[in-house]
Enzyme design. Structure first.
Site, PDB file in Angstrom:
ATOM      1  N   ASP A  21     -25.692 -15.561 -17.403  1.00 34.85           N
ATOM      2  CA  ASP A  21     -25.932 -15.994 -18.791  1.00 34.85           C
ATOM      3  C   ASP A  21     -26.946 -17.137 -18.847  1.00 34.85           C
ATOM      4  O   ASP A  21     -27.076 -17.910 -17.893  1.00 34.85           O
ATOM      5  CB  ASP A  21     -24.589 -16.425 -19.417  1.00 34.85           C
ATOM      6  CG  ASP A  21     -24.643 -16.445 -20.929  1.00 34.85           C
ATOM      7  OD1 ASP A  21     -25.609 -15.911 -21.518  1.00 34.85           O
ATOM      8  OD2 ASP A  21     -23.711 -17.008 -21.542  1.00 34.85           O
ATOM      9  N   ARG A  34     -37.593 -15.018 -25.493  1.00 35.78           N
ATOM     10  CA  ARG A  34     -36.355 -14.717 -24.749  1.00 35.78           C
ATOM     11  C   ARG A  34     -36.578 -13.725 -23.601  1.00 35.78           C
ATOM     12  O   ARG A  34     -35.995 -13.870 -22.524  1.00 35.78           O
ATOM     13  CB  ARG A  34     -35.301 -14.132 -25.705  1.00 35.78           C
ATOM     14  CG  ARG A  34     -34.812 -15.103 -26.760  1.00 35.78           C
ATOM     15  CD  ARG A  34     -33.772 -14.416 -27.650  1.00 35.78           C
ATOM     16  NE  ARG A  34     -32.682 -13.867 -26.864  1.00 35.78           N
ATOM     17  CZ  ARG A  34     -31.620 -14.556 -26.463  1.00 35.78           C
ATOM     18  NH1 ARG A  34     -31.488 -15.827 -26.799  1.00 35.78           N
ATOM     19  NH2 ARG A  34     -30.687 -13.988 -25.745  1.00 35.78           N
ATOM     20  N   ASN A  69     -23.939  -6.364 -26.571  1.00 33.08           N
ATOM     21  CA  ASN A  69     -25.368  -6.704 -26.525  1.00 33.08           C
ATOM     22  C   ASN A  69     -26.256  -5.725 -27.309  1.00 33.08           C
ATOM     23  O   ASN A  69     -27.398  -6.036 -27.632  1.00 33.08           O
ATOM     24  CB  ASN A  69     -25.870  -6.819 -25.078  1.00 33.08           C
ATOM     25  CG  ASN A  69     -25.386  -8.065 -24.362  1.00 33.08           C
ATOM     26  OD1 ASN A  69     -25.141  -8.054 -23.152  1.00 33.08           O
ATOM     27  ND2 ASN A  69     -25.239  -9.177 -25.080  1.00 33.08           N
ATOM     28  N   ARG A  72     -28.015  -7.054 -30.461  1.00 34.64           N
ATOM     29  CA  ARG A  72     -29.192  -7.930 -30.435  1.00 34.64           C
ATOM     30  C   ARG A  72     -30.370  -7.212 -31.103  1.00 34.64           C
ATOM     31  O   ARG A  72     -30.331  -5.991 -31.286  1.00 34.64           O
ATOM     32  CB  ARG A  72     -29.545  -8.281 -28.987  1.00 34.64           C
ATOM     33  CG  ARG A  72     -28.476  -9.152 -28.369  1.00 34.64           C
ATOM     34  CD  ARG A  72     -28.901  -9.681 -27.040  1.00 34.64           C
ATOM     35  NE  ARG A  72     -27.862 -10.555 -26.518  1.00 34.64           N
ATOM     36  CZ  ARG A  72     -28.019 -11.392 -25.524  1.00 34.64           C
ATOM     37  NH1 ARG A  72     -29.183 -11.474 -24.910  1.00 34.64           N
ATOM     38  NH2 ARG A  72     -27.027 -12.165 -25.118  1.00 34.64           N
ATOM     39  N   ARG A 195     -16.376 -18.716 -21.331  1.00 31.62           N
ATOM     40  CA  ARG A 195     -15.577 -17.596 -21.851  1.00 31.62           C
ATOM     41  C   ARG A 195     -15.881 -16.351 -21.016  1.00 31.62           C
ATOM     42  O   ARG A 195     -16.833 -16.329 -20.244  1.00 31.62           O
ATOM     43  CB  ARG A 195     -15.888 -17.347 -23.336  1.00 31.62           C
ATOM     44  CG  ARG A 195     -17.363 -17.099 -23.623  1.00 31.62           C
ATOM     45  CD  ARG A 195     -17.637 -16.799 -25.097  1.00 31.62           C
ATOM     46  NE  ARG A 195     -19.058 -16.865 -25.365  1.00 31.62           N
ATOM     47  CZ  ARG A 195     -19.695 -17.949 -25.814  1.00 31.62           C
ATOM     48  NH1 ARG A 195     -19.024 -19.058 -26.065  1.00 31.62           N
ATOM     49  NH2 ARG A 195     -21.002 -17.941 -26.016  1.00 31.62           N
ATOM     50  N   GLU A 208     -10.321 -16.733  -9.398  1.00 34.70           N
ATOM     51  CA  GLU A 208     -10.743 -18.129  -9.570  1.00 34.70           C
ATOM     52  C   GLU A 208     -12.014 -18.140 -10.413  1.00 34.70           C
ATOM     53  O   GLU A 208     -12.974 -17.414 -10.114  1.00 34.70           O
ATOM     54  CB  GLU A 208     -11.027 -18.780  -8.207  1.00 34.70           C
ATOM     55  CG  GLU A 208      -9.807 -18.910  -7.312  1.00 34.70           C
ATOM     56  CD  GLU A 208      -8.736 -19.823  -7.915  1.00 34.70           C
ATOM     57  OE1 GLU A 208      -9.087 -20.790  -8.620  1.00 34.70           O
ATOM     58  OE2 GLU A 208      -7.544 -19.558  -7.656  1.00 34.70           O
TER      59      GLU A 208
HETATM   60  C1  IPE Z   1     -22.294 -11.877 -21.677  1.00 28.40           C
HETATM   61  O1  IPE Z   1     -23.280 -12.729 -22.142  1.00 28.40           O
HETATM   62  C2  IPE Z   1     -22.873 -10.552 -21.326  1.00 28.40           C
HETATM   63  C3  IPE Z   1     -23.799 -10.555 -20.190  1.00 28.40           C
HETATM   64  C4  IPE Z   1     -24.065 -11.559 -19.419  1.00 28.40           C
HETATM   65  C5  IPE Z   1     -24.415  -9.292 -19.918  1.00 28.40           C
HETATM   66  P1  IPE Z   1     -23.553 -12.926 -23.702  1.00 28.40           P
HETATM   67  O2  IPE Z   1     -24.605 -13.955 -23.813  1.00 28.40           O
HETATM   68  O3  IPE Z   1     -23.816 -11.617 -24.341  1.00 28.40           O
HETATM   69  O4  IPE Z   1     -22.135 -13.462 -24.204  1.00 28.40           O
HETATM   70  P2  IPE Z   1     -21.743 -14.251 -25.527  1.00 28.40           P
HETATM   71  O5  IPE Z   1     -22.199 -13.431 -26.675  1.00 28.40           O
HETATM   72  O6  IPE Z   1     -22.426 -15.573 -25.488  1.00 28.40           O
HETATM   73  O7  IPE Z   1     -20.259 -14.381 -25.445  1.00 28.40           O
HETATM   74  C1  IPE Z   2     -27.931 -13.319 -20.366  1.00 30.33           C
HETATM   75  O1  IPE Z   2     -28.719 -14.250 -21.016  1.00 30.33           O
HETATM   76  C2  IPE Z   2     -28.547 -11.945 -20.325  1.00 30.33           C
HETATM   77  C3  IPE Z   2     -27.874 -10.943 -21.140  1.00 30.33           C
HETATM   78  C4  IPE Z   2     -26.812 -11.126 -21.880  1.00 30.33           C
HETATM   79  C5  IPE Z   2     -28.429  -9.607 -21.123  1.00 30.33           C
HETATM   80  P1  IPE Z   2     -28.730 -14.361 -22.596  1.00 30.33           P
HETATM   81  O2  IPE Z   2     -29.749 -13.450 -23.128  1.00 30.33           O
HETATM   82  O3  IPE Z   2     -27.367 -14.174 -23.135  1.00 30.33           O
HETATM   83  O4  IPE Z   2     -29.207 -15.863 -22.807  1.00 30.33           O
HETATM   84  P2  IPE Z   2     -28.633 -16.926 -23.821  1.00 30.33           P
HETATM   85  O5  IPE Z   2     -27.156 -16.960 -23.654  1.00 30.33           O
HETATM   86  O6  IPE Z   2     -29.018 -16.471 -25.189  1.00 30.33           O
HETATM   87  O7  IPE Z   2     -29.275 -18.207 -23.439  1.00 30.33           O
HETATM   88 MG    MG Z   3     -25.838 -15.427 -23.498  1.00 28.56          MG
END
Ligand code: IPE
Ligand code: IPE
Ligand code: MG
Length: 247
Positions: A21, A34, A69, A72, A195, A208
């Site tokens: 993440d 992004r 996802n 998005r 989370r 863990e």
């Molecule tokens: C969790 O990350 C899913 C992946 C890493 C693929 P998200 O960025 O989608 O999770 P939330 O929405 O912040 O909980």
């Molecule tokens: C994790 O990074 C990648 C995926 C969920 C695919 P994010 O895209 O969720 O990045 P943040 O959380 O918005 O910074």
């Molecule tokens: Mg994220």
């Protein structure tokens, strides 16, 4: 300090799962879109996979795309799917060279055709590798997985293949997408979020959890070693008392 040499190789987790993440925030910090963050996340995937294999970890599961996802912007979803195809194609040789088997969990049938095909090709051409299994969670959500398992068992009961009162944990585990894979002993989430975001809910019952503020594109071998060292300093009690474990 050399983190790697401090790791006790006899007490390695067999399975590490990672919620990758923070790609978007990493990009924002660098004043870039992004998708630039997602592209840079590939380096972290490569480093982590290599580090895990070098140590002797048997399973590494990476949460790459959740069912949620899809919500998005289409542009970002498309870029992620294209990146998946490109990355698998580029990395197949390295996976084979390093004797790493590719596997995937999630509702793969809903992936775009091109992504699905590239994935299947990667899985097929690495199927005989034995050093480590790299599991990609793609269009994965734990609730989807559990619902699927429930439907499967219910159908088996209707077909008189099993008796409802006799259903046990292993029957249930056999119809999860992680069937045959040991539960992760260590789960890492980057970017400071604390989370689970619908990841492996059944399988993490006694895992863990390790949270690090590092954004995924900055994650390197040392970060993995640090997480493993932290894991090795914990006492896993499984409901017992500390005294019971030492005697
Ligand atoms: C969790 O990350 C899913 C992946 C890493 C693929 P998200 O960025 O989608 O999770 P939330 O929405 O912040 O909980
Ligand atoms: C994790 O990074 C990648 C995926 C969920 C695919 P994010 O895209 O969720 O990045 P943040 O959380 O918005 O910074
Ligand atoms: Mg994220």
């Amino acid at each position: 300090m050399d983190l790697k040499s401090n790791i006790d190789l006899k007490k390695l987790p067999a399975h590490i799962a990672i919620i990758m993440d923070g790609n978007g925030r990493w990009a924002k910090k660098h004043g870039r879109p992004r998708v630039f963050g997602h592209k840079n996340g590939v380096t972290a995937v490569r480093e982590t996979t290599e580090a895990a294999a070098e140590l002797g970890i048997k399973y590494l599961t990476l949460y790459a795309f959740s069912t949620e996802n899809w919500n998005r912007p289409a542009f970002e979803v498309n870029a992620l799917m294209a990146l998946l195809v490109e990355t698998i194609r580029k990395e197949i040789n390295t996976l084979n060279k390093n004797n790493i088997k590719l596997h995937a969990i999630g509702d793969l049938s809903r992936l775009p055709k091109r992504s699905y095909k590239a994935l299947m090709k990667g899985i097929e051409s690495t199927q005989h590798n034995t050093r480590m299994t790299l599991v990609l969670a793609l269009n994965y959500s734990a609730k989807w997985e559990i619902m699927n398992a429930v439907k499967n068992l219910a159908q088996q009961a209707v077909d008189k293949k099993l008796v409802p009162e006799e259903i046990n944990e292993s029957d249930f585990e056999n119809v999860l997408s992680t069937q045959g894979i040991p539960d992760p002993e260590l789960l890492i989430r980057t970017s400071g979020e604390t989370r689970l975001s619908n990841f492996l809910l059944w399988q993490v019952a006694y895992t863990e959890l390790y949270f690090t503020p590092t954004f995924w594109p900055d994650f390197r071998k040392e970060h993995l070693f640090e997480a493993i060292l932290d894991f090795q300093n914990r006492e896993r009690r499984f409901g017992m008392t500390s005294d019971q474990l030492t005697t």
